[in-house]
Design a protein around this motif. Structure first.
Motif, PDB file in Angstrom:
ATOM      1  N   ASP A  13       6.349 -30.247 -38.518  1.00  0.00           N
ATOM      2  CA  ASP A  13       6.284 -30.903 -37.214  1.00  0.00           C
ATOM      3  C   ASP A  13       5.735 -32.320 -37.356  1.00  0.00           C
ATOM      4  N   ALA A  14       6.179 -33.181 -36.443  1.00  0.00           N
ATOM      5  CA  ALA A  14       5.674 -34.553 -36.436  1.00  0.00           C
ATOM      6  C   ALA A  14       4.219 -34.571 -35.980  1.00  0.00           C
ATOM      7  N   VAL A  15       3.432 -35.437 -36.580  1.00  0.00           N
ATOM      8  CA  VAL A  15       2.018 -35.579 -36.205  1.00  0.00           C
ATOM      9  C   VAL A  15       1.938 -36.468 -34.972  1.00  0.00           C
ATOM     10  N   PRO A  16       1.297 -36.005 -33.887  1.00  0.00           N
ATOM     11  CA  PRO A  16       1.207 -36.843 -32.683  1.00  0.00           C
ATOM     12  C   PRO A  16       0.313 -38.060 -32.906  1.00  0.00           C
ATOM     13  N   VAL A  17       0.810 -39.224 -32.495  1.00  0.00           N
ATOM     14  CA  VAL A  17       0.067 -40.487 -32.628  1.00  0.00           C
ATOM     15  C   VAL A  17       0.224 -41.249 -31.321  1.00  0.00           C
ATOM     16  N   ASP A  18      -0.897 -41.632 -30.686  1.00  0.00           N
ATOM     17  CA  ASP A  18      -0.787 -42.350 -29.414  1.00  0.00           C
ATOM     18  C   ASP A  18      -0.559 -43.845 -29.656  1.00  0.00           C
ATOM     19  N   GLY A  19      -0.378 -44.585 -28.576  1.00  0.00           N
ATOM     20  CA  GLY A  19      -0.045 -46.003 -28.685  1.00  0.00           C
ATOM     21  C   GLY A  19      -1.131 -46.840 -29.318  1.00  0.00           C
ATOM     22  N   LEU A  20      -2.389 -46.587 -28.950  1.00  0.00           N
ATOM     23  CA  LEU A  20      -3.489 -47.355 -29.516  1.00  0.00           C
ATOM     24  C   LEU A  20      -3.618 -47.117 -31.014  1.00  0.00           C
ATOM     25  N   GLN A  21      -3.451 -45.871 -31.426  1.00  0.00           N
ATOM     26  CA  GLN A  21      -3.539 -45.556 -32.853  1.00  0.00           C
ATOM     27  C   GLN A  21      -2.381 -46.174 -33.617  1.00  0.00           C
ATOM     28  N   LEU A  68       0.270 -33.703 -46.727  1.00  0.00           N
ATOM     29  CA  LEU A  68       1.030 -34.942 -46.521  1.00  0.00           C
ATOM     30  C   LEU A  68       2.517 -34.758 -46.786  1.00  0.00           C
ATOM     31  N   ASN A  69       2.926 -33.582 -47.231  1.00  0.00           N
ATOM     32  CA  ASN A  69       4.331 -33.352 -47.585  1.00  0.00           C
ATOM     33  C   ASN A  69       5.266 -33.687 -46.422  1.00  0.00           C
ATOM     34  N   GLY A  70       6.318 -34.441 -46.742  1.00  0.00           N
ATOM     35  CA  GLY A  70       7.348 -34.734 -45.754  1.00  0.00           C
ATOM     36  C   GLY A  70       6.951 -35.726 -44.689  1.00  0.00           C
ATOM     37  N   LEU A  71       5.811 -36.358 -44.804  1.00  0.00           N
ATOM     38  CA  LEU A  71       5.351 -37.278 -43.762  1.00  0.00           C
ATOM     39  C   LEU A  71       6.281 -38.483 -43.636  1.00  0.00           C
ATOM     40  N   GLY A  72       6.977 -38.828 -44.723  1.00  0.00           N
ATOM     41  CA  GLY A  72       7.911 -39.944 -44.672  1.00  0.00           C
ATOM     42  C   GLY A  72       9.062 -39.703 -43.709  1.00  0.00           C
ATOM     43  N   LYS A  73       9.416 -38.423 -43.480  1.00  0.00           N
ATOM     44  CA  LYS A  73      10.491 -38.087 -42.543  1.00  0.00           C
ATOM     45  C   LYS A  73       9.963 -37.814 -41.149  1.00  0.00           C
ATOM     46  N   THR A  74       8.858 -37.083 -41.055  1.00  0.00           N
ATOM     47  CA  THR A  74       8.341 -36.719 -39.736  1.00  0.00           C
ATOM     48  C   THR A  74       7.615 -37.868 -39.050  1.00  0.00           C
TER      49      THR A  74
END
Length: 467
Positions: free
Chosen positions: A434-442, A353-359
Protein backbone atom coordinates in the motif's frame (compact mmCIF):
# COMPACT_ATOMS: atom_id res chain seq x y z
CA UNK A 1 20.42 36.66 22.64
CA UNK A 2 17.09 37.49 21.02
CA UNK A 3 16.80 33.87 19.94
CA UNK A 4 17.27 32.63 23.52
CA UNK A 5 14.65 35.08 24.84
CA UNK A 6 12.08 34.14 22.20
CA UNK A 7 12.59 30.40 22.66
CA UNK A 8 12.35 30.67 26.44
CA UNK A 9 9.18 32.78 26.39
CA UNK A 10 7.38 30.73 23.76
CA UNK A 11 8.47 27.49 25.39
CA UNK A 12 6.49 28.55 28.47
CA UNK A 13 3.60 29.78 26.29
CA UNK A 14 3.56 26.40 24.57
CA UNK A 15 2.99 24.71 27.92
CA UNK A 16 -0.05 26.89 28.59
CA UNK A 17 -1.43 26.16 25.10
CA UNK A 18 -1.63 22.55 26.23
CA UNK A 19 -4.53 23.53 28.50
CA UNK A 20 -6.63 24.18 25.37
CA UNK A 21 -6.80 20.40 24.85
CA UNK A 22 -6.46 20.98 21.10
CA UNK A 23 -3.32 19.76 19.40
CA UNK A 24 -4.28 21.45 16.13
CA UNK A 25 -2.94 24.84 17.25
CA UNK A 26 0.33 23.48 18.63
CA UNK A 27 2.13 22.49 15.42
CA UNK A 28 1.50 25.72 13.46
CA UNK A 29 2.21 27.69 16.64
CA UNK A 30 5.65 26.19 17.24
CA UNK A 31 6.52 26.45 13.53
CA UNK A 32 5.70 30.17 13.58
CA UNK A 33 7.86 30.55 16.68
CA UNK A 34 10.82 28.88 14.99
CA UNK A 35 10.34 31.01 11.88
CA UNK A 36 10.44 34.11 14.08
CA UNK A 37 13.53 32.84 15.90
CA UNK A 38 15.26 32.04 12.60
CA UNK A 39 14.53 35.56 11.35
CA UNK A 40 15.69 37.17 14.59
CA UNK A 41 18.89 35.15 14.44
CA UNK A 42 19.58 36.26 10.87
CA UNK A 43 19.05 39.88 11.92
CA UNK A 44 21.98 39.51 14.33
CA UNK A 45 24.32 38.71 11.43
CA UNK A 46 24.91 42.36 10.55
CA UNK A 47 25.36 43.40 14.18
CA UNK A 48 28.70 43.85 15.92
CA UNK A 49 29.64 41.01 18.31
CA UNK A 50 27.82 41.38 21.62
CA UNK A 51 28.52 39.83 25.03
CA UNK A 52 25.90 38.98 27.64
CA UNK A 53 25.77 37.65 31.20
CA UNK A 54 29.03 39.33 32.23
CA UNK A 55 30.82 38.16 29.05
CA UNK A 56 29.78 34.53 29.52
CA UNK A 57 27.90 34.39 26.19
CA UNK A 58 28.86 36.03 22.90
CA UNK A 59 26.68 36.56 19.83
CA UNK A 60 28.89 36.88 16.75
CA UNK A 61 29.02 35.43 13.23
CA UNK A 62 30.06 32.04 14.60
CA UNK A 63 27.11 31.91 17.00
CA UNK A 64 24.63 33.15 14.40
CA UNK A 65 25.81 30.64 11.77
CA UNK A 66 25.54 27.52 13.92
CA UNK A 67 22.35 28.75 15.62
CA UNK A 68 20.86 29.06 12.15
CA UNK A 69 21.61 25.38 11.50
CA UNK A 70 19.98 24.08 14.69
CA UNK A 71 16.87 26.30 14.36
CA UNK A 72 16.44 25.46 10.65
CA UNK A 73 16.86 21.75 11.41
CA UNK A 74 14.16 21.85 14.09
CA UNK A 75 11.84 23.79 11.78
CA UNK A 76 12.24 21.31 8.90
CA UNK A 77 11.72 18.39 11.26
CA UNK A 78 8.43 19.58 12.78
CA UNK A 79 6.08 18.57 9.91
CA UNK A 80 6.93 14.93 10.61
CA UNK A 81 5.41 15.24 14.08
CA UNK A 82 1.96 15.59 12.55
CA UNK A 83 1.10 12.01 13.45
CA UNK A 84 1.16 13.09 17.11
CA UNK A 85 -1.37 15.82 16.28
CA UNK A 86 -3.68 13.42 14.45
CA UNK A 87 -3.42 10.82 17.21
CA UNK A 88 -4.24 13.50 19.84
CA UNK A 89 -1.06 12.83 21.79
CA UNK A 90 -1.91 14.13 25.29
CA UNK A 91 1.62 15.36 26.01
CA UNK A 92 2.30 17.10 22.70
CA UNK A 93 2.48 20.59 24.23
CA UNK A 94 5.11 19.38 26.68
CA UNK A 95 7.10 17.72 23.88
CA UNK A 96 7.17 20.88 21.79
CA UNK A 97 8.08 22.98 24.84
CA UNK A 98 10.99 20.66 25.60
CA UNK A 99 12.18 20.99 22.00
CA UNK A 100 12.18 24.78 22.34
CA UNK A 101 13.98 24.64 25.67
CA UNK A 102 16.54 22.22 24.25
CA UNK A 103 17.29 24.77 21.50
CA UNK A 104 18.05 27.30 24.24
CA UNK A 105 20.67 24.90 25.59
CA UNK A 106 22.05 24.31 22.09
CA UNK A 107 22.49 28.05 21.49
CA UNK A 108 24.24 28.43 24.84
CA UNK A 109 26.63 25.66 23.83
CA UNK A 110 27.35 27.44 20.56
CA UNK A 111 27.85 30.96 21.92
CA UNK A 112 29.51 30.30 25.28
CA UNK A 113 32.68 32.15 26.29
CA UNK A 114 32.73 30.76 29.81
CA UNK A 115 32.89 27.12 30.90
CA UNK A 116 29.98 27.53 33.31
CA UNK A 117 27.79 28.70 30.41
CA UNK A 118 28.90 25.62 28.46
CA UNK A 119 27.88 23.38 31.36
CA UNK A 120 24.48 25.07 31.75
CA UNK A 121 23.82 24.75 28.02
CA UNK A 122 24.75 21.07 27.97
CA UNK A 123 22.48 20.35 30.94
CA UNK A 124 19.49 22.20 29.47
CA UNK A 125 19.89 20.32 26.20
CA UNK A 126 20.60 16.94 27.79
CA UNK A 127 17.76 16.93 30.32
CA UNK A 128 15.28 17.72 27.55
CA UNK A 129 16.63 14.84 25.50
CA UNK A 130 16.47 12.41 28.44
CA UNK A 131 12.74 13.10 28.75
CA UNK A 132 12.03 12.96 25.03
CA UNK A 133 13.89 9.67 24.63
CA UNK A 134 11.24 8.10 26.89
CA UNK A 135 8.32 9.89 25.23
CA UNK A 136 6.65 6.61 24.23
CA UNK A 137 5.81 5.56 27.78
CA UNK A 138 4.08 2.31 26.80
CA UNK A 139 7.02 1.12 24.71
CA UNK A 140 9.61 -0.81 26.73
CA UNK A 141 12.32 0.06 24.19
CA UNK A 142 11.66 3.78 24.69
CA UNK A 143 11.80 3.38 28.47
CA UNK A 144 15.07 1.48 28.15
CA UNK A 145 16.50 4.14 25.84
CA UNK A 146 15.63 6.93 28.26
CA UNK A 147 17.15 5.08 31.21
CA UNK A 148 20.36 4.25 29.32
CA UNK A 149 20.70 7.78 28.01
CA UNK A 150 20.10 9.29 31.45
CA UNK A 151 22.54 7.02 33.28
CA UNK A 152 25.30 7.28 30.69
CA UNK A 153 24.70 11.00 30.32
CA UNK A 154 24.95 11.50 34.07
CA UNK A 155 28.33 9.77 34.16
CA UNK A 156 29.56 11.79 31.17
CA UNK A 157 28.38 15.03 32.76
CA UNK A 158 30.25 14.17 35.94
CA UNK A 159 33.41 13.52 33.96
CA UNK A 160 32.98 16.79 32.06
CA UNK A 161 32.41 18.74 35.27
CA UNK A 162 35.47 17.17 36.87
CA UNK A 163 37.50 18.21 33.83
CA UNK A 164 36.18 21.78 34.11
CA UNK A 165 37.15 21.84 37.80
CA UNK A 166 40.68 20.65 37.05
CA UNK A 167 41.03 23.15 34.22
CA UNK A 168 39.97 25.90 36.61
CA UNK A 169 42.44 24.64 39.21
CA UNK A 170 45.27 24.80 36.69
CA UNK A 171 44.40 28.18 35.15
CA UNK A 172 42.39 29.99 37.83
CA UNK A 173 39.60 31.02 35.44
CA UNK A 174 36.55 29.76 33.53
CA UNK A 175 36.74 32.36 30.74
CA UNK A 176 38.02 30.93 27.44
CA UNK A 177 40.28 33.86 26.55
CA UNK A 178 41.89 33.85 29.99
CA UNK A 179 42.33 30.07 29.87
CA UNK A 180 44.13 30.48 26.53
CA UNK A 181 46.53 33.03 28.04
CA UNK A 182 47.17 30.84 31.09
CA UNK A 183 47.85 27.76 28.97
CA UNK A 184 50.17 29.67 26.62
CA UNK A 185 52.23 31.04 29.52
CA UNK A 186 51.76 28.75 32.54
CA UNK A 187 52.64 30.45 35.82
CA UNK A 188 53.37 27.17 37.58
CA UNK A 189 54.80 24.21 35.69
CA UNK A 190 53.76 21.86 38.49
CA UNK A 191 50.12 22.43 37.53
CA UNK A 192 50.58 21.11 33.97
CA UNK A 193 49.55 17.51 34.88
CA UNK A 194 46.31 18.89 36.34
CA UNK A 195 45.78 20.91 33.19
CA UNK A 196 46.31 17.94 30.88
CA UNK A 197 44.05 15.65 32.89
CA UNK A 198 41.36 18.34 32.87
CA UNK A 199 41.61 18.68 29.09
CA UNK A 200 41.39 14.91 28.66
CA UNK A 201 38.31 14.64 30.87
CA UNK A 202 36.59 17.46 29.00
CA UNK A 203 37.30 15.72 25.69
CA UNK A 204 35.74 12.54 27.09
CA UNK A 205 32.66 14.40 28.34
CA UNK A 206 32.01 16.25 25.09
CA UNK A 207 32.96 13.13 23.08
CA UNK A 208 30.05 11.33 24.73
CA UNK A 209 27.62 14.10 23.72
CA UNK A 210 28.67 13.95 20.05
CA UNK A 211 28.77 10.10 19.86
CA UNK A 212 32.52 9.89 19.25
CA UNK A 213 34.16 6.49 19.81
CA UNK A 214 34.94 4.94 22.20
CA UNK A 215 32.17 6.88 23.97
CA UNK A 216 29.51 6.04 21.40
CA UNK A 217 28.27 2.76 22.90
CA UNK A 218 24.97 4.29 24.04
CA UNK A 219 24.06 5.64 20.61
CA UNK A 220 22.64 2.59 18.73
CA UNK A 221 20.37 1.44 21.56
CA UNK A 222 19.16 4.93 22.46
CA UNK A 223 18.54 5.92 18.85
CA UNK A 224 16.67 2.67 18.19
CA UNK A 225 14.42 2.92 21.26
CA UNK A 226 13.69 6.64 21.06
CA UNK A 227 10.63 7.61 18.95
CA UNK A 228 11.90 8.31 15.42
CA UNK A 229 10.94 11.99 15.44
CA UNK A 230 13.02 12.67 18.54
CA UNK A 231 15.84 10.45 17.28
CA UNK A 232 16.14 12.71 14.24
CA UNK A 233 16.27 15.77 16.50
CA UNK A 234 18.87 14.12 18.70
CA UNK A 235 21.13 13.07 15.83
CA UNK A 236 21.17 16.53 14.22
CA UNK A 237 20.67 19.36 16.71
CA UNK A 238 22.63 17.75 19.55
CA UNK A 239 25.52 16.81 17.26
CA UNK A 240 25.71 20.25 15.63
CA UNK A 241 25.68 22.07 18.97
CA UNK A 242 28.18 19.60 20.42
CA UNK A 243 30.73 20.09 17.65
CA UNK A 244 30.28 23.86 17.67
CA UNK A 245 31.10 23.78 21.40
CA UNK A 246 33.97 21.34 20.86
CA UNK A 247 35.55 23.51 18.16
CA UNK A 248 35.29 26.66 20.29
CA UNK A 249 36.88 24.93 23.29
CA UNK A 250 39.89 23.70 21.31
CA UNK A 251 40.33 26.71 19.03
CA UNK A 252 39.74 29.52 21.52
CA UNK A 253 40.72 28.15 24.94
CA UNK A 254 43.30 25.47 24.17
CA UNK A 255 45.25 26.29 20.98
CA UNK A 256 48.52 26.41 22.94
CA UNK A 257 47.91 22.84 24.15
CA UNK A 258 47.36 21.45 20.66
CA UNK A 259 50.43 19.28 20.94
CA UNK A 260 48.69 17.42 23.78
CA UNK A 261 45.09 17.12 22.61
CA UNK A 262 45.65 16.73 18.84
CA UNK A 263 46.91 13.09 19.03
CA UNK A 264 43.94 12.21 21.25
CA UNK A 265 41.46 13.71 18.78
CA UNK A 266 43.21 11.93 15.88
CA UNK A 267 42.91 8.57 17.64
CA UNK A 268 39.24 9.22 18.45
CA UNK A 269 38.66 10.23 14.83
CA UNK A 270 40.14 7.04 13.36
CA UNK A 271 38.34 4.81 15.87
CA UNK A 272 35.02 6.59 15.32
CA UNK A 273 35.29 6.23 11.54
CA UNK A 274 36.13 2.53 11.86
CA UNK A 275 33.48 1.52 14.39
CA UNK A 276 30.78 3.76 12.92
CA UNK A 277 31.12 2.56 9.34
CA UNK A 278 31.73 -1.12 10.09
CA UNK A 279 28.89 -1.10 12.63
CA UNK A 280 26.49 0.45 10.14
CA UNK A 281 27.43 -2.08 7.45
CA UNK A 282 26.27 -5.08 9.51
CA UNK A 283 22.92 -3.71 10.69
CA UNK A 284 19.60 -5.21 9.57
CA UNK A 285 17.31 -2.25 10.32
CA UNK A 286 17.36 1.16 8.69
CA UNK A 287 17.02 3.01 11.98
CA UNK A 288 19.93 1.24 13.63
CA UNK A 289 22.01 1.72 10.49
CA UNK A 290 21.35 5.45 10.70
CA UNK A 291 22.41 5.36 14.36
CA UNK A 292 25.82 3.92 13.48
CA UNK A 293 25.91 6.28 10.50
CA UNK A 294 25.58 9.15 12.96
CA UNK A 295 28.64 7.81 14.78
CA UNK A 296 30.61 7.69 11.54
CA UNK A 297 29.71 11.28 10.70
CA UNK A 298 31.03 12.32 14.09
CA UNK A 299 34.31 10.86 12.86
CA UNK A 300 34.32 13.05 9.77
CA UNK A 301 33.56 16.13 11.86
CA UNK A 302 36.45 15.23 14.16
CA UNK A 303 38.70 15.64 11.12
CA UNK A 304 37.76 19.31 11.19
CA UNK A 305 38.90 19.56 14.81
CA UNK A 306 42.19 17.89 13.92
CA UNK A 307 42.70 20.32 11.03
CA UNK A 308 41.78 23.40 13.09
CA UNK A 309 44.36 26.14 13.31
CA UNK A 310 43.33 27.72 16.60
CA UNK A 311 40.68 29.89 14.94
CA UNK A 312 36.90 29.95 14.52
CA UNK A 313 37.43 30.99 10.89
CA UNK A 314 39.32 29.38 8.04
CA UNK A 315 38.98 26.12 6.07
CA UNK A 316 38.47 23.78 9.06
CA UNK A 317 35.78 25.87 10.78
CA UNK A 318 33.99 26.48 7.48
CA UNK A 319 34.21 22.77 6.70
CA UNK A 320 32.58 21.87 10.02
CA UNK A 321 29.82 24.43 9.41
CA UNK A 322 29.09 23.24 5.87
CA UNK A 323 29.26 19.57 6.83
CA UNK A 324 26.93 20.11 9.80
CA UNK A 325 24.39 21.84 7.56
CA UNK A 326 24.53 19.22 4.79
CA UNK A 327 24.45 16.35 7.28
CA UNK A 328 21.51 17.82 9.22
CA UNK A 329 19.39 18.37 6.11
CA UNK A 330 20.05 14.88 4.73
CA UNK A 331 19.47 13.24 8.11
CA UNK A 332 16.15 15.02 8.63
CA UNK A 333 15.08 13.82 5.17
CA UNK A 334 16.13 10.22 5.89
CA UNK A 335 14.47 10.06 9.30
CA UNK A 336 11.39 11.87 7.95
CA UNK A 337 10.86 9.23 5.28
CA UNK A 338 11.62 6.45 7.74
CA UNK A 339 9.05 7.79 10.22
CA UNK A 340 6.31 8.02 7.60
CA UNK A 341 7.04 4.49 6.39
CA UNK A 342 7.35 3.03 9.88
CA UNK A 343 4.09 4.65 11.04
CA UNK A 344 2.20 3.07 8.14
CA UNK A 345 3.97 -0.26 7.65
CA UNK A 346 4.88 -0.84 11.31
CA UNK A 347 8.48 -1.79 10.58
CA UNK A 348 11.80 0.06 10.35
CA UNK A 349 13.96 -2.59 8.69
CA UNK A 350 15.14 -2.56 5.09
CA UNK A 351 12.20 -4.75 4.02
CA UNK A 352 9.86 -1.99 5.16
CA UNK A 353 11.19 0.15 2.29
CA UNK A 354 10.53 -2.51 -0.36
CA UNK A 355 8.70 -1.21 -3.41
CA UNK A 356 8.60 2.39 -2.18
CA UNK A 357 9.80 3.55 -5.60
CA UNK A 358 6.47 2.39 -7.08
CA UNK A 359 4.06 3.14 -4.25
CA UNK A 360 5.55 6.51 -3.22
CA UNK A 361 7.96 7.93 -5.82
CA UNK A 362 8.46 11.16 -3.83
CA UNK A 363 9.47 9.34 -0.65
CA UNK A 364 11.82 7.07 -2.60
CA UNK A 365 13.42 10.02 -4.40
CA UNK A 366 13.98 12.02 -1.21
CA UNK A 367 15.39 8.99 0.58
CA UNK A 368 17.72 8.36 -2.35
CA UNK A 369 18.99 11.94 -2.33
CA UNK A 370 19.52 11.74 1.44
CA UNK A 371 21.43 8.46 1.22
CA UNK A 372 23.63 9.74 -1.61
CA UNK A 373 24.41 12.91 0.36
CA UNK A 374 25.28 10.98 3.51
CA UNK A 375 27.51 8.75 1.39
CA UNK A 376 29.28 11.79 -0.06
CA UNK A 377 28.30 11.28 -3.71
CA UNK A 378 28.94 14.30 -6.04
CA UNK A 379 26.16 16.80 -6.76
CA UNK A 380 24.96 16.56 -3.16
CA UNK A 381 25.83 18.67 -0.14
CA UNK A 382 27.44 15.74 1.62
CA UNK A 383 30.12 15.45 -1.08
CA UNK A 384 31.36 19.01 -0.61
CA UNK A 385 31.06 18.72 3.16
CA UNK A 386 33.54 15.85 3.14
CA UNK A 387 35.68 17.53 0.48
CA UNK A 388 36.06 20.72 2.54
CA UNK A 389 37.01 18.81 5.69
CA UNK A 390 39.46 16.51 3.93
CA UNK A 391 41.02 19.42 2.05
CA UNK A 392 41.55 21.28 5.32
CA UNK A 393 43.17 18.16 6.82
CA UNK A 394 45.48 17.76 3.82
CA UNK A 395 46.50 21.39 4.21
CA UNK A 396 47.65 20.60 7.76
CA UNK A 397 49.57 17.49 6.65
CA UNK A 398 47.21 14.78 7.96
CA UNK A 399 47.51 12.64 4.84
CA UNK A 400 47.22 9.26 6.58
CA UNK A 401 44.00 10.25 8.33
CA UNK A 402 42.53 11.53 5.07
CA UNK A 403 43.35 8.27 3.25
CA UNK A 404 41.72 6.28 6.05
CA UNK A 405 38.62 8.52 5.92
CA UNK A 406 38.32 7.97 2.15
CA UNK A 407 38.51 4.19 2.64
CA UNK A 408 35.79 4.36 5.30
CA UNK A 409 33.67 6.45 2.91
CA UNK A 410 33.79 3.55 0.47
CA UNK A 411 32.42 1.28 3.20
CA UNK A 412 29.67 3.84 3.74
CA UNK A 413 28.60 3.62 0.10
CA UNK A 414 27.75 -0.06 0.67
CA UNK A 415 25.28 0.43 3.48
CA UNK A 416 23.78 3.63 2.08
CA UNK A 417 22.91 1.77 -1.14
CA UNK A 418 20.91 -0.89 0.73
CA UNK A 419 17.80 1.31 1.27
CA UNK A 420 17.96 2.44 -2.38
CA UNK A 421 18.12 -1.17 -3.56
CA UNK A 422 15.14 -2.07 -1.34
CA UNK A 423 13.05 0.83 -2.64
CA UNK A 424 13.64 0.28 -6.36
CA UNK A 425 14.68 -3.33 -6.91
CA UNK A 426 12.64 -5.32 -4.40
CA UNK A 427 8.87 -5.70 -4.69
CA UNK A 428 6.52 -4.80 -1.89
CA UNK A 429 4.38 -7.65 -0.60
CA UNK A 430 1.33 -7.89 1.63
CA UNK A 431 0.61 -4.83 3.77
CA UNK A 432 3.75 -3.10 2.50
CA UNK A 433 2.27 -2.88 -1.00
CA UNK A 434 0.00 0.00 0.00
CA UNK A 435 1.03 3.59 -0.60
CA UNK A 436 2.27 5.46 2.47
CA UNK A 437 -0.02 8.43 3.24
CA UNK A 438 1.78 11.80 3.04
CA UNK A 439 0.03 15.13 3.60
CA UNK A 440 0.73 18.37 1.73
CA UNK A 441 2.97 19.94 4.36
CA UNK A 442 5.11 16.82 4.60
CA UNK A 443 5.37 16.56 0.80
CA UNK A 444 6.46 20.19 0.59
CA UNK A 445 9.04 19.72 3.34
CA UNK A 446 10.44 16.57 1.74
CA UNK A 447 10.74 18.31 -1.60
CA UNK A 448 12.45 21.27 0.05
CA UNK A 449 14.92 18.99 1.86
CA UNK A 450 15.85 17.25 -1.41
CA UNK A 451 16.17 20.60 -3.17
CA UNK A 452 18.42 22.03 -0.44
CA UNK A 453 20.64 18.94 -0.53
CA UNK A 454 21.08 19.20 -4.29
CA UNK A 455 21.54 22.99 -4.14
CA UNK A 456 24.37 22.58 -1.62
CA UNK A 457 25.95 20.10 -4.03
CA UNK A 458 25.67 22.38 -7.05
CA UNK A 459 26.33 25.79 -5.46
CA UNK A 460 28.51 25.08 -2.40
CA UNK A 461 30.27 28.43 -2.72
CA UNK A 462 27.20 30.23 -1.40
CA UNK A 463 27.91 29.01 2.14
CA UNK A 464 31.39 27.48 2.04
CA UNK A 465 33.19 30.61 3.27
CA UNK A 466 30.60 32.01 5.63
CA UNK A 467 32.86 32.05 8.73
Amino acid sequence: MTSIILLSIFGIVQLFLGFLRSNKVLLPGVMLVLLAVFGANLADWNQAPQSFFNQMLTVDHYTVAFTGIVVLTALLLLPFSRSYVVAHEPNLAEYYALLLFSLVGAIMMIGYDHLLMLFVGIEILSISMYVLAGASKRDSRSNEAALKYFLMGAFATGILLFGIALLYGATGTFALSQIAAAVAAPANASLLPMLYIGILLMIIGIGFKVSAAPFHFWTPDVYEGTPTFFTAFMSTVVKTAGFAAFLKLLAVALPAAQGFWAPTIQAMCALTLLLGNVGAAVQTTTKRMLAYSSVSHAGYLLIGLVAGNGSLTGPAANGIFFYSLAYSIATVAAFGVLKLVADHRQRDDYAGLNGLGKTNPLLAFVMTVAMLSLAGIPLTGGFFGKLFLLTAAVGQGHIGLVVFAVIMSMVGIYYYLRPIIAMYLRPAEGPTADAVPVDGLQSFTLGLLALLTIALGILPGLLSGIL
